[in-house]
Scaffold this motif. Sequence first.
Motif, mmCIF file in Angstrom:
data_model
loop_
_atom_site.group_PDB
_atom_site.id
_atom_site.type_symbol
_atom_site.label_atom_id
_atom_site.label_comp_id
_atom_site.label_asym_id
_atom_site.label_seq_id
_atom_site.Cartn_x
_atom_site.Cartn_y
_atom_site.Cartn_z
ATOM 1 N N ALA A 59 0.822 -1.214 0.000
ATOM 2 C CA ALA A 59 0.000 0.000 0.000
ATOM 3 C C ALA A 59 0.854 1.263 0.000
ATOM 4 O O ALA A 59 0.456 2.270 -0.594
ATOM 5 N N ASN A 60 2.024 1.223 0.614
ATOM 6 C CA ASN A 60 2.902 2.389 0.604
ATOM 7 C C ASN A 60 3.377 2.711 -0.811
ATOM 8 O O ASN A 60 3.472 3.876 -1.201
ATOM 9 N N ASP A 61 3.680 1.675 -1.589
ATOM 10 C CA ASP A 61 4.102 1.883 -2.970
ATOM 11 C C ASP A 61 2.966 2.458 -3.814
ATOM 12 O O ASP A 61 3.174 3.357 -4.628
ATOM 13 N N ILE A 62 1.765 1.940 -3.613
ATOM 14 C CA ILE A 62 0.606 2.438 -4.352
ATOM 15 C C ILE A 62 0.355 3.907 -4.002
ATOM 16 O O ILE A 62 0.071 4.725 -4.883
ATOM 17 N N THR A 63 0.496 4.244 -2.736
ATOM 18 C CA THR A 63 0.305 5.635 -2.311
ATOM 19 C C THR A 63 1.334 6.553 -2.956
ATOM 20 O O THR A 63 0.988 7.635 -3.451
ATOM 21 N N ALA A 64 2.587 6.144 -2.983
ATOM 22 C CA ALA A 64 3.640 6.960 -3.593
ATOM 23 C C ALA A 64 3.388 7.156 -5.091
ATOM 24 O O ALA A 64 3.522 8.277 -5.608
ATOM 25 N N VAL A 65 2.999 6.101 -5.777
ATOM 26 C CA VAL A 65 2.724 6.211 -7.210
ATOM 27 C C VAL A 65 1.505 7.098 -7.463
ATOM 28 O O VAL A 65 1.499 7.927 -8.379
ATOM 29 N N PHE A 66 0.476 6.936 -6.644
ATOM 30 C CA PHE A 66 -0.733 7.740 -6.822
ATOM 31 C C PHE A 66 -0.435 9.223 -6.678
ATOM 32 O O PHE A 66 -0.805 10.033 -7.539
ATOM 33 N N TRP A 67 0.247 9.612 -5.604
ATOM 34 C CA TRP A 67 0.511 11.037 -5.394
ATOM 35 C C TRP A 67 1.523 11.578 -6.392
ATOM 36 O O TRP A 67 1.471 12.767 -6.752
ATOM 37 N N ALA A 68 2.430 10.753 -6.877
ATOM 38 C CA ALA A 68 3.335 11.203 -7.945
ATOM 39 C C ALA A 68 2.558 11.475 -9.233
ATOM 40 O O ALA A 68 2.827 12.460 -9.936
ATOM 41 N N CYS A 69 1.587 10.623 -9.531
ATOM 42 C CA CYS A 69 0.738 10.844 -10.719
ATOM 43 C C CYS A 69 -0.115 12.094 -10.562
ATOM 44 O O CYS A 69 -0.299 12.851 -11.526
ATOM 45 N N LEU A 109 2.099 14.250 1.603
ATOM 46 C CA LEU A 109 0.937 13.357 1.689
ATOM 47 C C LEU A 109 1.370 11.895 1.691
ATOM 48 O O LEU A 109 0.798 11.072 2.408
ATOM 49 N N THR A 110 2.367 11.562 0.886
ATOM 50 C CA THR A 110 2.879 10.185 0.873
ATOM 51 C C THR A 110 3.439 9.811 2.236
ATOM 52 O O THR A 110 3.157 8.724 2.747
ATOM 53 N N GLN A 111 4.208 10.698 2.833
ATOM 54 C CA GLN A 111 4.787 10.408 4.148
ATOM 55 C C GLN A 111 3.708 10.299 5.228
ATOM 56 O O GLN A 111 3.820 9.486 6.138
#
Length: 116
Positions: A59-69, A109-111
């Motif tokens: 879920a942490n990876d998905i969150t990082a990718v989502f906010w980067a997008c 937001l990711t952090q």
Amino acid sequence: MNKELNLKTIIFLILPIILFAVLVVPYSYLNSEYIVDIFGCGCPKIDEFGNIIENDINANDITAVFWACVALCSTVIGGFISVKLPKIWMRILYTFAVFAVSLTIAYNLTQSMMWN
């Protein structure tokens, strides 16, 4: 009349950043209810021999990718909005400012949404 025009212009220029405020609540809900259940929380798992098993994606990876997008989309929207500015240096400065602010917000937001 001039104050209304200036207020409309300011709101129009901060529109790419408002995208983050709109998406925080729905993504937080999806993250806590569904994404963690599907991908796992990112917490280290230990097998019966005491070895740490790492997840390929969590879920942490998905969150990082989502906010980067979202930061990328915000920057692209800012690029399209910058066409309305009169001078090229204003366009470049505005687009760079949107990019920098978007990356900062996305990082924070990711952090804040990391699962430990």
